[in-house]
Design an enzyme around this catalytic site. Structure first.
Site, PDB file in Angstrom:
ATOM      1  N   GLU A  32       0.819  -1.224   0.000  1.00  0.00           N
ATOM      2  CA  GLU A  32       0.000   0.000   0.000  1.00  0.00           C
ATOM      3  C   GLU A  32       0.852   1.274   0.000  1.00  0.00           C
ATOM      4  O   GLU A  32       0.433   2.301  -0.520  1.00  0.00           O
ATOM      5  CB  GLU A  32      -0.925   0.014   1.218  1.00  0.00           C
ATOM      6  CG  GLU A  32      -2.297  -0.535   0.953  1.00  0.00           C
ATOM      7  CD  GLU A  32      -3.040   0.125  -0.222  1.00  0.00           C
ATOM      8  OE1 GLU A  32      -3.199   1.355  -0.223  1.00  0.00           O
ATOM      9  OE2 GLU A  32      -3.441  -0.602  -1.148  1.00  0.00           O
ATOM     10  N   HIS A  34       3.747   1.777  -1.559  1.00  0.00           N
ATOM     11  CA  HIS A  34       4.088   2.054  -2.965  1.00  0.00           C
ATOM     12  C   HIS A  34       2.847   2.564  -3.703  1.00  0.00           C
ATOM     13  O   HIS A  34       2.921   3.525  -4.476  1.00  0.00           O
ATOM     14  CB  HIS A  34       4.536   0.777  -3.682  1.00  0.00           C
ATOM     15  CG  HIS A  34       5.794   0.173  -3.154  1.00  0.00           C
ATOM     16  ND1 HIS A  34       5.834  -1.041  -2.528  1.00  0.00           N
ATOM     17  CD2 HIS A  34       7.080   0.618  -3.205  1.00  0.00           C
ATOM     18  CE1 HIS A  34       7.080  -1.333  -2.196  1.00  0.00           C
ATOM     19  NE2 HIS A  34       7.859  -0.347  -2.589  1.00  0.00           N
ATOM     20  N   GLN A  58      22.891  -1.660  -4.452  1.00  0.00           N
ATOM     21  CA  GLN A  58      22.609  -1.005  -3.171  1.00  0.00           C
ATOM     22  C   GLN A  58      22.571  -1.992  -2.001  1.00  0.00           C
ATOM     23  O   GLN A  58      22.294  -1.597  -0.875  1.00  0.00           O
ATOM     24  CB  GLN A  58      21.328  -0.174  -3.247  1.00  0.00           C
ATOM     25  CG  GLN A  58      20.033  -0.954  -3.365  1.00  0.00           C
ATOM     26  CD  GLN A  58      18.854  -0.024  -3.628  1.00  0.00           C
ATOM     27  OE1 GLN A  58      18.678   0.480  -4.734  1.00  0.00           O
ATOM     28  NE2 GLN A  58      18.041   0.240  -2.609  1.00  0.00           N
ATOM     29  N   GLY A 144       8.918   7.584  -0.734  1.00  0.00           N
ATOM     30  CA  GLY A 144       8.260   7.536   0.575  1.00  0.00           C
ATOM     31  C   GLY A 144       9.175   8.105   1.650  1.00  0.00           C
ATOM     32  O   GLY A 144      10.378   7.844   1.665  1.00  0.00           O
ATOM     33  N   LYS A 146       9.400   7.186   4.559  1.00  0.00           N
ATOM     34  CA  LYS A 146       9.979   6.154   5.439  1.00  0.00           C
ATOM     35  C   LYS A 146      11.488   6.101   5.231  1.00  0.00           C
ATOM     36  O   LYS A 146      12.247   5.901   6.166  1.00  0.00           O
ATOM     37  CB  LYS A 146       9.378   4.776   5.172  1.00  0.00           C
ATOM     38  CG  LYS A 146       9.971   3.718   6.112  1.00  0.00           C
ATOM     39  CD  LYS A 146       9.375   2.372   5.908  1.00  0.00           C
ATOM     40  CE  LYS A 146       9.982   1.636   4.735  1.00  0.00           C
ATOM     41  NZ  LYS A 146      11.378   1.155   4.996  1.00  0.00           N
ATOM     42  N   SER A 183       8.532  -3.829   2.130  1.00  0.00           N
ATOM     43  CA  SER A 183       8.525  -5.149   1.487  1.00  0.00           C
ATOM     44  C   SER A 183       9.183  -6.179   2.398  1.00  0.00           C
ATOM     45  O   SER A 183       8.863  -7.359   2.352  1.00  0.00           O
ATOM     46  CB  SER A 183       9.270  -5.086   0.152  1.00  0.00           C
ATOM     47  OG  SER A 183       8.717  -4.069  -0.638  1.00  0.00           O
TER      48      SER A 183
HETATM   49  O1  PAF Z   1      13.419   2.787  -2.120  1.00  0.00           O
HETATM   50  C1  PAF Z   1      13.644   1.883  -2.956  1.00  0.00           C
HETATM   51  O2  PAF Z   1      12.809   1.003  -3.183  1.00  0.00           O
HETATM   52  C2  PAF Z   1      14.960   1.862  -3.706  1.00  0.00           C
HETATM   53  O3  PAF Z   1      16.004   2.319  -2.903  1.00  0.00           O
HETATM   54  C3  PAF Z   1      14.913   2.649  -5.040  1.00  0.00           C
HETATM   55  C4  PAF Z   1      14.668   4.124  -4.808  1.00  0.00           C
HETATM   56  C5  PAF Z   1      13.815   2.081  -5.926  1.00  0.00           C
HETATM   57  C6  PAF Z   1      16.257   2.508  -5.768  1.00  0.00           C
HETATM   58  O4  PAF Z   1      16.553   1.185  -6.054  1.00  0.00           O
END
Ligand code: PAF
Length: 278
Positions: A32, A34, A58, A144, A146, A183
């Site tokens: 929700e 997203h 990342q 977001g 968060k 997630s």
């Molecule tokens: O917040 C995320 O889901 C990720 O860090 C993003 C911004 C999609 C980059 O991979």
């Protein structure tokens, strides 16, 4: 809804797309939180774009790339229902082809908090977001709150590299009991999920102390840390009360401050934050 997997195809679609265009970058397994970004992008733009890409750069070497939850078909169903126009869902080899060797390092703002605990994390985020914004060329890009530090890092990147988008940060979506949607919550056992609620309780404590007049940042940090350490199964990475724009740790709260924390709960790393003094 069109699903596009290569940068070349996306560029072609982008040329024909109606403006303004709003991009919501995601790593999929949509919840929700997203979808609230997607709805906002849908309402503010003629073309709504969502990217789905679990970005390997990342994640640290000991981090959870392989266990990161994925559900491409479920995600596409959700996005179809939201009336999204374009989905950009490249594979890793499309984003990082053989020989790829250019990365973006955002300076001070990326070095604190998450940056200090997850070396290289924001390098990966800034690099992929820069690539996504270069391919998609959004007028508006949605994140977001968060991931408050991520929002600041992207604002810096967008401004320093003249990416030319309007960066929109929207409030954290929460379950009814306060747990910030993520997630990663999918990997919490029922018991760990109960313990994870202590993160929100620590932030609510900071809000209450602030509302009662407390301004000593060290004392508030201490109370938050005590609350978390009393919770079984919670290992704290950091508890921070920092300037909301620079993320420099505060002695005393004067202007707007960000109370934030990161902890491992049942092996799952969670982050959350609230703003004080708004
Ligand atoms: O917040 C995320 O889901 C990720 O860090 C993003 C911004 C999609 C980059 O991979």
């Amino acid at each position: 809804m069109r699903v596009i997997t290569t940068a070349a195809d996306f560029r072609e679609a982008e040329r024909a797309a109606r403006r303004p265009m709003g991009l919501t970058p995601t790593m999929g397994y949509l919840h929700e939180g997203h979808l609230s970004l997607v709805r906002r992008a849908r309402s503010e733009n003629a073309t709504a774009v969502v990217s789905i890409f679990v970005n390997p750069t990342q994640f640290g070497s000991s981090e959870d790339l392989s266990t990161y939850p994925r559900d491409m078909e479920g995600d596409l169903d959700k996005l179809r229902r939201e009336g999204v126009d374009l989905v950009f869902a490249p594979c890793a080899a499309e984003m990082y082809p053989k020989g790829f060797d250019t990365y973006i390092d955002v300076g001070e703002i990326a070095a604190r908090l998450e940056g200090a605990h997850r070396p290289g994390h924001f390098r990966g985020v800034a690099t992929v977001v820069c690539k996504l914004m270069t391919i998609v060329r959004p007028d508006n890009v949605y994140f977001g709150q968060k991931d408050a530090q991520q929002c600041l890092v992207i604002e810096r990147l967008n401004s320093d590299l003249d990416l030319g988008a309007n960066v929109v940060a929207l409030p954290t979506a929460r379950d009814a009991d306060g747990l910030a949607l993520s997630s990663r919550n999918a990997r919490l056992t029922p018991e760990a999920r109960k313990s994870a609620l202590s993160l929100y309780r620590a932030l609510r404590l900071a809000e209450r102390l602030y509302a009662e007049g407390a301004r000593d940042a060290g004392a508030i940090r201490g109370r938050m840390a005590d609350l978390l350490s009393a919770e079984p199964g919670v290992q704290v990475d950091y508890v921070s009360i920092a300037d909301a724009k620079t993320l420099v740790e505060l002695d005393a709260i004067g202007g707007e401050a960000l109370a934030s924390l990161a902890a491992r709960v049942g092996g799952v790393r969670l982050i959350d934050n609230v703003t004080l003094g708004t």
